[in-house]
Scaffold this motif. Structure first.
Motif, PDB file in Angstrom:
ATOM      1  N   LEU A 153      63.774  63.275 -58.003  1.00  0.00           N
ATOM      2  CA  LEU A 153      65.161  63.079 -58.433  1.00  0.00           C
ATOM      3  C   LEU A 153      65.410  61.613 -58.787  1.00  0.00           C
ATOM      4  CD1 LEU A 153      67.092  65.252 -55.800  1.00  0.00           C
ATOM      5  CD2 LEU A 153      66.433  65.889 -58.116  1.00  0.00           C
ATOM      6  N   ILE A 154      64.884  60.710 -57.975  1.00  0.00           N
ATOM      7  CA  ILE A 154      65.089  59.275 -58.210  1.00  0.00           C
ATOM      8  C   ILE A 154      64.442  58.846 -59.527  1.00  0.00           C
ATOM      9  CG2 ILE A 154      64.564  56.954 -57.341  1.00  0.00           C
ATOM     10  CD1 ILE A 154      64.691  58.213 -54.479  1.00  0.00           C
ATOM     11  N   ILE A 155      63.228  59.309 -59.777  1.00  0.00           N
ATOM     12  CA  ILE A 155      62.512  58.929 -61.008  1.00  0.00           C
ATOM     13  C   ILE A 155      63.163  59.547 -62.237  1.00  0.00           C
ATOM     14  CG2 ILE A 155      60.332  59.201 -62.264  1.00  0.00           C
ATOM     15  CD1 ILE A 155      58.897  58.805 -59.588  1.00  0.00           C
ATOM     16  N   ILE A 156      63.559  60.814 -62.147  1.00  0.00           N
ATOM     17  CA  ILE A 156      64.235  61.455 -63.283  1.00  0.00           C
ATOM     18  C   ILE A 156      65.545  60.727 -63.588  1.00  0.00           C
ATOM     19  CG2 ILE A 156      65.479  63.539 -64.008  1.00  0.00           C
ATOM     20  CD1 ILE A 156      63.286  65.180 -62.677  1.00  0.00           C
ATOM     21  N   GLY A 157      66.262  60.334 -62.528  1.00  0.00           N
ATOM     22  CA  GLY A 157      67.480  59.554 -62.725  1.00  0.00           C
ATOM     23  C   GLY A 157      67.203  58.253 -63.459  1.00  0.00           C
ATOM     24  N   GLY A 158      66.102  57.599 -63.089  1.00  0.00           N
ATOM     25  CA  GLY A 158      65.718  56.367 -63.764  1.00  0.00           C
ATOM     26  C   GLY A 158      65.373  56.582 -65.227  1.00  0.00           C
ATOM     27  N   LEU A 159      64.741  57.705 -65.518  1.00  0.00           N
ATOM     28  CA  LEU A 159      64.396  58.022 -66.903  1.00  0.00           C
ATOM     29  C   LEU A 159      65.646  58.225 -67.757  1.00  0.00           C
ATOM     30  CD1 LEU A 159      61.443  60.532 -66.391  1.00  0.00           C
ATOM     31  CD2 LEU A 159      61.295  58.262 -67.427  1.00  0.00           C
ATOM     32  N   MET A 160      66.647  58.886 -67.184  1.00  0.00           N
ATOM     33  CA  MET A 160      67.882  59.148 -67.923  1.00  0.00           C
ATOM     34  C   MET A 160      68.668  57.867 -68.171  1.00  0.00           C
ATOM     35  SD  MET A 160      69.054  62.739 -66.120  1.00  0.00           S
ATOM     36  CE  MET A 160      70.393  63.083 -67.268  1.00  0.00           C
ATOM     37  N   LEU A 161      68.424  56.852 -67.354  1.00  0.00           N
ATOM     38  CA  LEU A 161      69.126  55.583 -67.499  1.00  0.00           C
ATOM     39  C   LEU A 161      68.733  54.851 -68.787  1.00  0.00           C
ATOM     40  CD1 LEU A 161      71.138  53.870 -65.785  1.00  0.00           C
ATOM     41  CD2 LEU A 161      69.166  52.581 -64.964  1.00  0.00           C
ATOM     42  N   THR A 162      67.564  55.170 -69.330  1.00  0.00           N
ATOM     43  CA  THR A 162      67.086  54.468 -70.529  1.00  0.00           C
ATOM     44  C   THR A 162      68.001  54.691 -71.730  1.00  0.00           C
ATOM     45  OG1 THR A 162      65.627  56.330 -71.110  1.00  0.00           O
ATOM     46  CG2 THR A 162      64.680  54.573 -69.765  1.00  0.00           C
ATOM     47  N   ASN A 163      68.821  55.755 -71.698  1.00  0.00           N
ATOM     48  CA  ASN A 163      69.744  56.025 -72.809  1.00  0.00           C
ATOM     49  C   ASN A 163      70.806  54.944 -72.960  1.00  0.00           C
ATOM     50  OD1 ASN A 163      68.335  58.456 -72.586  1.00  0.00           O
ATOM     51  ND2 ASN A 163      70.047  59.640 -73.340  1.00  0.00           N
TER      52      ASN A 163
END
Length: 429
Positions: A346-356
């Motif tokens: 969940l933490i890593i996926i959240g970080g990935l979505m932050l790139t937007n």
């Protein structure tokens, strides 16, 4: 098989499609355990949530395979499941059965959008800064949930949240699993999230968090699932929260899927003719999800793994869907997966979505401020709907204040007024 999916026409073969399907499966299988655990927070029994996730994924993959002949993965999506559990059920007062009814209604609305020109109208009506900010805000929300599940962040009566007890076995196991998951992800190890779940569960065993001795080795039980399947409750269909939930689901589903399909079907596949058909398949799968007992499906970013491996047709999706079904035989292990193995993902996926966030124009404050409100208010209000509402209400205001009303569309005004009306009704209710 070759004729149904036109393999020769697409320059592929059964072998290539099967390999692509396997690649897609191992890149997305983590969703079974993760989504099951998130649905559990909404009140859906864990085993029932896992079965619902698997069956809806199978049907979603088959729909996109035969309707669009595209190698997409359709599974209950990250972000939209957080909206379902932590906002619609957790904050808006609906139980999971009423929330599933909202999913069904949102699916019907999504079908209307996908099968008409409304998809284009909606996509053009909402400024890109707000679309991107929704993804960023949901990413922060998902990461925050992961930090809570890991025990790294805990509730605090003074500061609302604070750092957890770093000597706790749960926190230590979560941190070790996060480091391992991050290593596997950055090294681009195939099936990295699946490996991290398996390794994370074993690591958690050594911390006394998981007990293999109590593992239920019996065959799949559909006992709990019978109470979830077709349990959608439309009793609150005449209420504001119900329609706010349905409308919010449609909003997120339309924007997320249009963006994903553009990058996958138009970009990677270079097959724009499959875009519209894929969107129609996804919209129908949303209705299926509501009846089968899970949050809506989306075309996931993991689809890129299958396309990169050579997937060009719906056969890739069929293989992935059938493998998802076969994963039910591993139900005893899936049910053992602890939060300490789920939280790092969940933490890593959240970080990935932050790139937007890089797609937002912060040089124009009339674009930046509403986007900022969405991003910060989603995690702080613990509500995706409320966070979106703050940004959508602020957008026309800042444009009017700076005499930029020509940048506003009628659709944008209507959506903003709907969100404002919802807030006003809640304040007097």
């Amino acid at each position: 098989m070759r004729g149904v999916f036109k393999l020769k026409q697409h320059g592929t073969s059964i072998k290539k499609e099967v390999i692509a399907g396997l690649t897609s499966f191992f890149s997305i299988i983590y969703i079974i355990a993760v989504n099951g655990n998130i649905l559990k927070d909404a009140g859906i029994p864990l085993e029932a949530g896992i079965i619902a996730t698997v069956l809806s994924s199978l049907i979603g993959c088959l729909l996109v395979a035969f309707m669009a002949n595209a190698p997409l993965i359709l599974v209950p999506g990250m972000g939209i499941n957080a909206l379902f559990t932590y906002t619609i059920v957790g904050s808006m007062g609906l139980n999971y059965m009423e929330a599933l009814a909202a999913v069904v209604v949102s699916g019907i609305l999504f079908v209307i959008v996908a099968f008409t020109k409304l998809s284009g109208i909606l996509a053009n009506a909402i400024p890109s800064s707000l679309k991107e900010s929704i993804s960023v805000g949901i990413g922060l929300f998902i990461a925050f949930i992961g930090l809570q599940k890991s025990g790294i962040i805990v509730g605090n009566p003074t500061n609302f949240v604070a750092l957890g007890n770093l000597s706790s076995p749960i926190v230590l196991a979560s941190i070790i699993n996060l480091i391992l998951t991050l290593f596997l992800f950055l090294k681009k190890v195939p099936g990295n999230f699946l490996i991290s779940i398996i390794a994370g569960t074993i690591i958690s065993y050594f911390f006394g968090i998981v007990h293999f001795s109590g593992m239920d080795t019996s065959f799949i039980s559909f006992g709990d699932y019978k109470n979830v399947f077709l349990s959608s409750d439309f009793g609150k269909m005449a209420t504001i929260p119900f329609w706010t939930a349905a409308f919010s689901l449609v909003l997120v589903l339309v924007f997320e899927n249009i963006g994903l399909l553009h990058s996958q079907v138009n970009g990677m596949l270079q097959a724009p003719e499959k875009n519209g058909k894929s969107l129609k398949a996804i919209s129908i799968s949303t209705i299926v999800c509501g009846f089968f007992g899970t949050s809506p499906s989306v075309s996931t970013v993991e689809t890129a793994a299958g396309i990169t491996a050579g997937g060009r047709t719906g056969l890739t999706s069929v293989v992935t869907g059938l493998l998802m079904l076969a994963s039910l035989f591993f139900m005893p292990f899936i049910k053992l997966v602890p939060n300490t193995a789920i939280a790092p993902i969940l933490i890593i996926i959240g970080g990935l979505m932050l790139t937007n966030i890089t797609n937002i124009d912060f040089t124009d404050f009339t674009e930046a401020f509403p986007a900022f409100l969405v991003i910060i208010m989603i995690p702080l209000t613990y509500s995706i709907v409320d966070g979106i509402a703050f940004g959508f209400i602020a957008y026309p205001l800042v444009k009017l204040f700076t005499n930029k009303q020509k940048q506003l569309t009628v659709s944008m005004f209507i959506i903003s007024i709907l969100f404002l009306t919802n807030f006003l009704l809640h304040s007097v209710g």
